[in-house]
Design a protein around this motif. Structure first.
Motif, PDB file in Angstrom:
ATOM      1  N   PRO A 280       0.815  -1.231   0.000  1.00  0.00           N
ATOM      2  CA  PRO A 280       0.000   0.000   0.000  1.00  0.00           C
ATOM      3  C   PRO A 280       0.848   1.281   0.000  1.00  0.00           C
ATOM      4  O   PRO A 280       0.557   2.228  -0.732  1.00  0.00           O
ATOM      5  CB  PRO A 280      -0.834  -0.115   1.277  1.00  0.00           C
ATOM      6  CG  PRO A 280      -0.913  -1.591   1.538  1.00  0.00           C
ATOM      7  CD  PRO A 280       0.414  -2.141   1.076  1.00  0.00           C
ATOM      8  N   ARG A 281       1.907   1.288   0.790  1.00  0.00           N
ATOM      9  CA  ARG A 281       2.763   2.481   0.830  1.00  0.00           C
ATOM     10  C   ARG A 281       3.552   2.637  -0.465  1.00  0.00           C
ATOM     11  O   ARG A 281       3.760   3.744  -0.959  1.00  0.00           O
ATOM     12  CB  ARG A 281       3.708   2.414   2.031  1.00  0.00           C
ATOM     13  CG  ARG A 281       2.955   2.495   3.346  1.00  0.00           C
ATOM     14  CD  ARG A 281       3.445   3.618   4.202  1.00  0.00           C
ATOM     15  NE  ARG A 281       2.573   3.857   5.329  1.00  0.00           N
ATOM     16  CZ  ARG A 281       2.866   3.561   6.577  1.00  0.00           C
ATOM     17  NH1 ARG A 281       4.022   2.990   6.878  1.00  0.00           N
ATOM     18  NH2 ARG A 281       2.018   3.843   7.539  1.00  0.00           N
ATOM     19  N   LEU A 282       3.994   1.526  -1.024  1.00  0.00           N
ATOM     20  CA  LEU A 282       4.723   1.591  -2.296  1.00  0.00           C
ATOM     21  C   LEU A 282       3.800   2.047  -3.422  1.00  0.00           C
ATOM     22  O   LEU A 282       4.215   2.794  -4.311  1.00  0.00           O
ATOM     23  CB  LEU A 282       5.365   0.239  -2.613  1.00  0.00           C
ATOM     24  CG  LEU A 282       6.509  -0.161  -1.675  1.00  0.00           C
ATOM     25  CD1 LEU A 282       6.872  -1.619  -1.859  1.00  0.00           C
ATOM     26  CD2 LEU A 282       7.717   0.735  -1.890  1.00  0.00           C
ATOM     27  N   GLN A 283       2.536   1.648  -3.361  1.00  0.00           N
ATOM     28  CA  GLN A 283       1.570   2.117  -4.357  1.00  0.00           C
ATOM     29  C   GLN A 283       1.382   3.635  -4.266  1.00  0.00           C
ATOM     30  O   GLN A 283       1.255   4.316  -5.285  1.00  0.00           O
ATOM     31  CB  GLN A 283       0.221   1.417  -4.179  1.00  0.00           C
ATOM     32  CG  GLN A 283       0.196   0.026  -4.746  1.00  0.00           C
ATOM     33  CD  GLN A 283      -1.169  -0.604  -4.589  1.00  0.00           C
ATOM     34  OE1 GLN A 283      -1.517  -1.070  -3.507  1.00  0.00           O
ATOM     35  NE2 GLN A 283      -1.936  -0.607  -5.653  1.00  0.00           N
ATOM     36  N   GLU A 284       1.359   4.152  -3.039  1.00  0.00           N
ATOM     37  CA  GLU A 284       1.268   5.614  -2.862  1.00  0.00           C
ATOM     38  C   GLU A 284       2.460   6.295  -3.518  1.00  0.00           C
ATOM     39  O   GLU A 284       2.311   7.325  -4.177  1.00  0.00           O
ATOM     40  CB  GLU A 284       1.221   5.974  -1.374  1.00  0.00           C
ATOM     41  CG  GLU A 284      -0.070   5.610  -0.688  1.00  0.00           C
ATOM     42  CD  GLU A 284       0.006   5.810   0.818  1.00  0.00           C
ATOM     43  OE1 GLU A 284       0.936   6.499   1.308  1.00  0.00           O
ATOM     44  OE2 GLU A 284      -0.871   5.264   1.514  1.00  0.00           O
ATOM     45  N   MET A 285       3.648   5.714  -3.342  1.00  0.00           N
ATOM     46  CA  MET A 285       4.841   6.289  -3.963  1.00  0.00           C
ATOM     47  C   MET A 285       4.749   6.226  -5.488  1.00  0.00           C
ATOM     48  O   MET A 285       5.194   7.139  -6.177  1.00  0.00           O
ATOM     49  CB  MET A 285       6.106   5.579  -3.466  1.00  0.00           C
ATOM     50  CG  MET A 285       6.448   5.903  -2.020  1.00  0.00           C
ATOM     51  SD  MET A 285       7.843   4.941  -1.375  1.00  0.00           S
ATOM     52  CE  MET A 285       9.209   5.605  -2.321  1.00  0.00           C
ATOM     53  N   LEU A 286       4.159   5.165  -6.002  1.00  0.00           N
ATOM     54  CA  LEU A 286       4.004   5.027  -7.453  1.00  0.00           C
ATOM     55  C   LEU A 286       3.083   6.105  -8.029  1.00  0.00           C
ATOM     56  O   LEU A 286       3.191   6.446  -9.204  1.00  0.00           O
ATOM     57  CB  LEU A 286       3.437   3.647  -7.807  1.00  0.00           C
ATOM     58  CG  LEU A 286       4.400   2.482  -7.741  1.00  0.00           C
ATOM     59  CD1 LEU A 286       3.647   1.168  -7.885  1.00  0.00           C
ATOM     60  CD2 LEU A 286       5.477   2.604  -8.804  1.00  0.00           C
TER      61      LEU A 286
END
Length: 195
Positions: A133-139
């Motif tokens: 979820p956090r990596l998706q936010e960064m994406l």
């Protein structure tokens, strides 16, 4: 070596610098010096901070706990140095993964990139998926450096990632050539994905 470590607190910057350089030349300090060295990451002198980070990396696994504690420091530079030291320690620093995942939500771009880089080196694919979820936010961030850091971290999900394959495949329409290259490399590392 311990006497030199304690001398890092000298108020004279020239002494601190000389001590930092001496520590770097001596080699790995004893493991019991890790907590003191972790505190030295807060020093105002960047040369001293860098020497402490190098020494902590050289200590290796015994430095993981104090370094993980420094990930909560209010100073973003300290969090970056601690993240990068954990990155260099690699798989031996896996216990720091949940704290590194927390840093992915930092307001500081450099902290987020350093945490993503460290996660790439210290975690297993399962832990990277927990950070999805956090990596998706960064994406989704407008900053290309953050997106690239997230993509590279997702590369660790090799063999795990139908969700990751789907998420990255949707990003192939990015206007950024570098982002598309990193996605292609990551998709190649992840394998064919779902049938």
């Amino acid at each position: 070596v311990l006497a030199l470590i304690y001398a890092l607190g000298d108020p004279d910057i020239q002494v601190e610098t000389a001590v930092s350089n001496a520590l770097a030349q001596i080699g790995p300090p004893p493991a019991q010096s890790a907590p003191v060295l972790a505190l030295v990451l807060r020093n105002e002198n960047y040369t001293v901070r860098s020497a402490a980070a190098r020494a902590l990396r050289a200590i290796g696994k015994d430095a993981v706990s104090p370094l993980t504690g420094m990930l909560n420091d209010p100073d973003p530079d300290v969090r970056v140095l601690a993240s990068l030291a954990l990155c260099e320690i690699g798989r031996g620093a896996e216990e720091s993964a949940s704290s590194l995942v927390g840093l992915l939500a930092s307001d500081n771009k450099t902290v987020r990139i350093a945490a993503a880089r460290a996660l790439e080196e210290v975690t297993s694919s399962t832990l990277v998926l927990a950070a999805l979820p956090r990596l998706q936010e960064m994406l989704q961030d407008e900053d290309e450096d953050l997106r690239i850091a997230a993509i590279r971290t997702l590369r660790v999900a090799e063999g795990e990632g139908s969700d990751v394959v789907d998420i990255l495949s949707q990003r192939l329409d990015s206007p950024s050539v570098l982002e598309k290259q990193e996605i292609a490399l990551t998709l190649g590392a992840l394998g064919p994905g779902p049938e």
